[in-house]
Scaffold this motif. Structure first.
Motif, PDB file in Angstrom:
ATOM      1  N   TRP A 415     116.168 -24.918  53.453  1.00  0.00           N
ATOM      2  CA  TRP A 415     116.258 -25.431  55.029  1.00  0.00           C
ATOM      3  C   TRP A 415     116.144 -24.350  55.949  1.00  0.00           C
ATOM      4  N   GLN A 416     116.636 -24.542  57.265  1.00  0.00           N
ATOM      5  CA  GLN A 416     116.409 -23.422  58.164  1.00  0.00           C
ATOM      6  C   GLN A 416     117.338 -23.691  59.406  1.00  0.00           C
ATOM      7  N   THR A 417     117.690 -22.572  60.163  1.00  0.00           N
ATOM      8  CA  THR A 417     118.354 -22.797  61.513  1.00  0.00           C
ATOM      9  C   THR A 417     117.544 -23.745  62.215  1.00  0.00           C
ATOM     10  N   GLU A 418     116.172 -23.661  62.095  1.00  0.00           N
ATOM     11  CA  GLU A 418     115.470 -24.751  63.156  1.00  0.00           C
ATOM     12  C   GLU A 418     115.497 -26.034  62.553  1.00  0.00           C
ATOM     13  N   ALA A 419     115.799 -26.171  61.154  1.00  0.00           N
ATOM     14  CA  ALA A 419     115.579 -27.464  60.612  1.00  0.00           C
ATOM     15  C   ALA A 419     116.943 -28.171  60.912  1.00  0.00           C
ATOM     16  N   GLY A 420     118.109 -27.538  60.978  1.00  0.00           N
ATOM     17  CA  GLY A 420     119.395 -28.014  61.299  1.00  0.00           C
ATOM     18  C   GLY A 420     119.987 -28.846  60.110  1.00  0.00           C
ATOM     19  N   MET A 421     119.256 -29.391  59.149  1.00  0.00           N
ATOM     20  CA  MET A 421     119.733 -30.037  58.063  1.00  0.00           C
ATOM     21  C   MET A 421     118.866 -29.735  56.906  1.00  0.00           C
ATOM     22  N   HIS A 422     119.401 -30.039  55.569  1.00  0.00           N
ATOM     23  CA  HIS A 422     118.838 -29.694  54.341  1.00  0.00           C
ATOM     24  C   HIS A 422     117.611 -30.570  54.266  1.00  0.00           C
ATOM     25  N   MET A 423     116.230 -30.060  53.881  1.00  0.00           N
ATOM     26  CA  MET A 423     114.989 -30.450  53.863  1.00  0.00           C
ATOM     27  C   MET A 423     114.523 -30.657  52.391  1.00  0.00           C
ATOM     28  N   ILE A 424     114.908 -29.691  51.524  1.00  0.00           N
ATOM     29  CA  ILE A 424     114.164 -29.945  50.291  1.00  0.00           C
ATOM     30  C   ILE A 424     115.217 -29.562  49.162  1.00  0.00           C
ATOM     31  N   THR A 425     115.782 -30.383  48.257  1.00  0.00           N
ATOM     32  CA  THR A 425     116.649 -29.919  47.341  1.00  0.00           C
ATOM     33  C   THR A 425     116.275 -31.118  45.849  1.00  0.00           C
ATOM     34  N   THR A 426     116.904 -30.688  44.938  1.00  0.00           N
ATOM     35  CA  THR A 426     117.107 -31.862  43.931  1.00  0.00           C
ATOM     36  C   THR A 426     118.236 -32.580  43.933  1.00  0.00           C
ATOM     37  N   LEU A 427     117.972 -33.881  44.308  1.00  0.00           N
ATOM     38  CA  LEU A 427     119.494 -34.861  44.437  1.00  0.00           C
ATOM     39  C   LEU A 427     119.960 -34.677  43.311  1.00  0.00           C
ATOM     40  N   VAL A 428     121.571 -34.891  43.496  1.00  0.00           N
ATOM     41  CA  VAL A 428     122.449 -34.967  42.321  1.00  0.00           C
ATOM     42  C   VAL A 428     122.110 -36.177  41.332  1.00  0.00           C
ATOM     43  N   GLY A 429     121.797 -35.852  40.282  1.00  0.00           N
ATOM     44  CA  GLY A 429     121.359 -36.914  39.135  1.00  0.00           C
ATOM     45  C   GLY A 429     120.131 -36.704  38.766  1.00  0.00           C
ATOM     46  N   GLU A 430     119.099 -36.156  39.429  1.00  0.00           N
ATOM     47  CA  GLU A 430     117.767 -36.059  39.204  1.00  0.00           C
ATOM     48  C   GLU A 430     117.602 -34.665  38.227  1.00  0.00           C
ATOM     49  N   PRO A 431     116.479 -34.525  37.346  1.00  0.00           N
ATOM     50  CA  PRO A 431     116.422 -33.512  36.524  1.00  0.00           C
ATOM     51  C   PRO A 431     116.193 -32.153  37.334  1.00  0.00           C
ATOM     52  N   MET A 432     116.696 -31.103  36.924  1.00  0.00           N
ATOM     53  CA  MET A 432     116.743 -29.944  37.707  1.00  0.00           C
ATOM     54  C   MET A 432     116.147 -28.838  37.026  1.00  0.00           C
ATOM     55  N   LYS A 433     114.951 -27.990  37.764  1.00  0.00           N
ATOM     56  CA  LYS A 433     114.302 -26.934  37.399  1.00  0.00           C
ATOM     57  C   LYS A 433     114.460 -25.749  37.919  1.00  0.00           C
ATOM     58  N   PRO A 434     115.288 -24.676  36.801  1.00  0.00           N
ATOM     59  CA  PRO A 434     115.405 -23.620  37.429  1.00  0.00           C
ATOM     60  C   PRO A 434     114.416 -22.717  38.165  1.00  0.00           C
ATOM     61  N   GLY A 435     114.687 -22.412  39.304  1.00  0.00           N
ATOM     62  CA  GLY A 435     113.605 -21.506  40.166  1.00  0.00           C
ATOM     63  C   GLY A 435     113.146 -22.617  41.129  1.00  0.00           C
ATOM     64  N   PHE A 436     113.334 -23.832  40.987  1.00  0.00           N
ATOM     65  CA  PHE A 436     112.730 -24.920  42.070  1.00  0.00           C
ATOM     66  C   PHE A 436     113.600 -25.484  42.710  1.00  0.00           C
ATOM     67  N   ALA A 437     113.559 -25.325  44.254  1.00  0.00           N
ATOM     68  CA  ALA A 437     114.449 -26.061  45.008  1.00  0.00           C
ATOM     69  C   ALA A 437     114.313 -27.522  44.859  1.00  0.00           C
ATOM     70  N   GLY A 438     112.891 -28.137  44.661  1.00  0.00           N
ATOM     71  CA  GLY A 438     113.068 -29.715  44.284  1.00  0.00           C
ATOM     72  C   GLY A 438     112.160 -30.257  45.036  1.00  0.00           C
ATOM     73  N   LYS A 439     112.323 -31.348  45.689  1.00  0.00           N
ATOM     74  CA  LYS A 439     111.564 -32.211  46.427  1.00  0.00           C
ATOM     75  C   LYS A 439     112.161 -32.415  47.955  1.00  0.00           C
ATOM     76  N   ALA A 440     111.010 -32.713  48.839  1.00  0.00           N
ATOM     77  CA  ALA A 440     111.629 -33.396  50.011  1.00  0.00           C
ATOM     78  C   ALA A 440     112.492 -34.402  49.779  1.00  0.00           C
ATOM     79  N   ILE A 441     113.841 -34.462  50.724  1.00  0.00           N
ATOM     80  CA  ILE A 441     114.715 -35.389  50.419  1.00  0.00           C
ATOM     81  C   ILE A 441     114.080 -36.720  51.304  1.00  0.00           C
ATOM     82  N   PRO A 442     114.684 -37.834  50.929  1.00  0.00           N
ATOM     83  CA  PRO A 442     114.479 -39.118  51.574  1.00  0.00           C
ATOM     84  C   PRO A 442     114.825 -38.893  52.968  1.00  0.00           C
ATOM     85  N   GLY A 443     113.581 -38.829  53.938  1.00  0.00           N
ATOM     86  CA  GLY A 443     113.837 -38.811  55.367  1.00  0.00           C
ATOM     87  C   GLY A 443     112.835 -37.524  55.924  1.00  0.00           C
ATOM     88  N   VAL A 444     112.528 -36.825  54.864  1.00  0.00           N
ATOM     89  CA  VAL A 444     111.695 -35.651  55.137  1.00  0.00           C
ATOM     90  C   VAL A 444     110.299 -35.612  54.457  1.00  0.00           C
TER      91      VAL A 444
END
Ligand code: WT7
Length: 631
Positions: A415-444
């Motif tokens: 995310w960014q100062t401009e974004a104010g909140m998390h935008m992309i990540t791998t939500l807890v419980g989803e498969p994680m891939k090292p090096g990848f932030a993940g997908k847009a969170i629900p809402g983005v």
């Protein structure tokens, strides 16, 4: 510009799946389902989140999108501190611990929700007493102590707009931020504590306000004995302004679109940008992500190692966690003092369950060795978080194995100062891939596109963009709406974040780094323009250009190329003088690690410095298209 990226491992990356219990108990149990729900009706999705919070008056409309300007929760009335404090302090959570602070040595304090509520109200009344009014800008330049958070919340309580400046910035940077935001009041402290030493802050404020005509009063938290003397005309003591005030301070009823704060961030050109955030949408965004991304539960002890002076601290030390009723741990201690076990000891002692830190810190810990974390019981940890720059696979693996003992999901949050909140990540419980932030969170809605806005193929690099407005998006750049519009018009109907990224076949996004002249040094966003203008403000410097050089620990280090004025000759002494000069002007975080004296700089025919040519030469790589290079 790097538009074609060949990431060899795309599609073959390793992935880790956390224990199924995480998914079963998560706030968002099924990412795909929740994401589809959001897409089918974004207004209903965000309206439902907003209804979990308290409003004086509900909104007429969730979202009013008049490209590129958004209003959220139109005509809704609220006060964010009511949701951070009153809601918990007057309910069943009144005795729940809101804030735990540890200083150096034996120093430590805690506040229950009820105590924090009262402390904020008293300070808010103190601010009113000395003349702070709704709509005034209050600059906060403080160390990481509870009073820093109390000051922010007290401003929000009475409708004043805070402008927090990280206490690692120097007098020049502070002066610019005060002037640009026309701060009427400054809240500071005599000193901050760092590695056993008192770091004077007030003298930096003294220097910064000599040329800041808007500043009327300076409020000083005096930590040292004997207390430093104050200059009666404009300076007042932090605690004295609260003498004789009432405990009760009713929150100002704010419109959802009233301003909550300004926070400065570096741009690729020109002066830093005053990012403008508003009350309603910001509150809803940080509350939602705090709950869903960290999967916050009632008995978590949550530690974000940032400083409230950055957006990470605004959103995930102060507003998000308190809106969600969390127990927040903060410390003024650095990770390596008195020894490299300092932070792991704190995790053991405080039974931290959620630990949110930066890749640069993780890489530093890697270098110090496993023996330090292995001395401590880290079994309380449940979830790990990362923010600020790409979490490279090596650092991911180490964090996952050594700190999380392969048990804890890691949320790498983009995310960014401009974004104010998390935008992309791998939500807890989803498969994680090292090096990848993940997908847009629900809402983005996020994507990776080419310069015309067309989605790029899997495995190909492109620009990271956001395709729909979101509640906590910034509303403008203070006094410079053109710069705001630029984010939304570089590619029409799309927010261009300024980062390069690549997507894999599962839609996971890997953030590659900045596409512009912003350099991320140890997770801090530094504009080449700021460093260059600090350098040319030195009498010996005629011209300067700064670049980021990859560094295994800090992500990047700053290197500056300097042309001297006639009459000055290169020397080691001058080199360290220039570094010191930048340190005093901008602060230690923006100090160049290397300075090279040169006779000329590569420029376009129109006179713009071509930093990427300098960088390519420095790294011994192909500079790409140099047809615009002069001569
Ligand atoms: C820039 C924003 C948002 C809080 C801290 C920085 C980089 C941030 C990540 C991440 C890769 C990241 C980007 C972004 N960045 N988080 N998880 N993976 N890069 O806020 O100072 O506004 O900087 O930080 O380049 O654009 P900021």
């Amino acid at each position: 510009m790097a538009e074609k990226f060949d990431v060899k491992s795309i599609g073959q990356e390793s992935s880790y799946s956390p224990d199924p219990s995480y998914k079963q108990n998560a706030w968002v149990r099924d990412y795909n389902w929740t994401y589809r729900e959001f897409l089918s009706n974004p207004d209903e999705f965000w309206g439902n989140v907003a209804r979990e919070l308290e409003w004086y008056k509900p909104w007429d409309k969730v979202r009013d999108w008049n490209y590129p300007y958004a209003k959220w929760f139109v005509n809704g009335k609220l006060n964010i501190t009511y949701n951070c404090l009153d809601r918990h302090a007057l309910g069943k959570n009144r005795n729940k611990i809101a804030l735990i602070w540890r200083g150096e040595g034996e120093a430590g304090r805690f506040y229950t929700y009820n105590q924090l509520y009262k402390a904020v109200m008293r300070f808010a009344n103190g601010l009113k007493k000395i003349g702070v009014k709704r709509g005034d800008c209050v600059c906060i330049y403080m160390p990481l102590v509870p009073e820093q958070i109390i000051a922010m919340l007290a401003c929000a309580r009475i409708g004043a707009i805070h402008n927090v400046v990280f206490a690692g910035f120097g007098a020049g940077a502070l002066n610019f931020r005060m002037n640009d935001a026309e701060a009427k009041f400054v809240i500071t402290a005599d000193v901050g504590m760092r590695r056993g030493k008192a770091l004077p802050l007030k003298i930096i404020v003294d220097e910064a306000i000599t040329n800041a005509p808007s500043v009327e009063r300076v409020i000083v938290l005096r930590r040292q004995e004997p207390p430093i003397e104050l200059h009666q005309e404009i300076e007042v003591d932090f605690n004295e302004i609260m003498e004789g005030v009432e405990v009760d301070c009713k929150p100002e009823v704010m419109d959802a679109e009233d301003l909550l704060f300004y926070l400065y961030t570096s741009g690729s050109t020109g002066a830093p940008k005053g990012v403008v955030h508003t009350c309603g949408g910001y509150m809803v965004g940080v509350y939602h992500t705090m709950k869903c991304v960290f999967d916050l539960k009632e008995d978590d002890i949550y530690w974000c190692t940032a400083d409230p002076g950055w957006i990470t601290g605004h959103s995930y030390i102060v507003y998000g966690p308190l809106c969600a009723g969390a127990t927040v741990f903060i410390t003024e201690r650095t990770p390596d003092f008195p020894d490299p076990g300092a932070w792991w000891r704190l995790i053991e002692e405080q039974c931290i369950t959620i630990f949110y830190t930066a890749p640069t810190a993780i890489r530093m810990f890697m270098k110090l060795g496993e023996e330090w974390p292995n001395k401590y019981d880290l079994s309380s940890l449940r979830i790990l978080g990362s923010v600020g720059e790409p979490l490279n696979p090596e650092a991911f693996e180490w964090h996952y194995q050594v700190i999380g003992k392969t048990r804890c999901p890691i949320v790498d949050t983009w995310w960014q100062t401009e974004a104010g909140m998390h935008m992309i990540t791998t939500l807890v419980g989803e498969p994680m891939k090292p090096g990848f932030a993940g997908k847009a969170i629900p809402g983005v809605v996020a994507d990776v596109v080419d310069k015309n806005g067309r989605p790029v193929q899997t495995g190909q690099g492109g620009f990271l963009v956001i395709k729909e407005p979101w509640p906590s998006m910034f509303r403008t750049v203070l006094k410079n709406d053109e710069r705001y519009r630029k984010y939304w018009f570089t590619i029409p109907n799309t927010y261009t974040a300024g980062d390069l990224a690549v997507k894999d076949t599962d839609g996971y996004i890997m953030v590659l780094g900045r596409a512009d002249d912003v350099i991320i040094v140890a997770g801090h966003n530094i504009g080449t323009a700021e460093v260059e203008s600090a350098l040319v403000s030195h009498r010996a410097v005629a011209e300067a250009a700064a670049i980021g050089k990859p560094d295994p620990l800090k992500g990047n280090i700053l290197k500056a190329f300097v042309i001297l004025r006639v009459g000055h000759t290169p020397s080691d002494k001058l080199r360290s003088e220039l570094i010191h000069h930048v340190r005093m002007t901008l602060g230690p975080i923006a100090m160049p690690s290397e300075i090279e004296f040169v006779d000329s700089l590569p420029k376009t025919r129109s006179g713009k410095i071509m930093r990427r040519v300098l960088k390519a030469k420095e790294l011994g790589i192909d500079p790409g298209d140099i047809s615009t290079l002069e001569d």
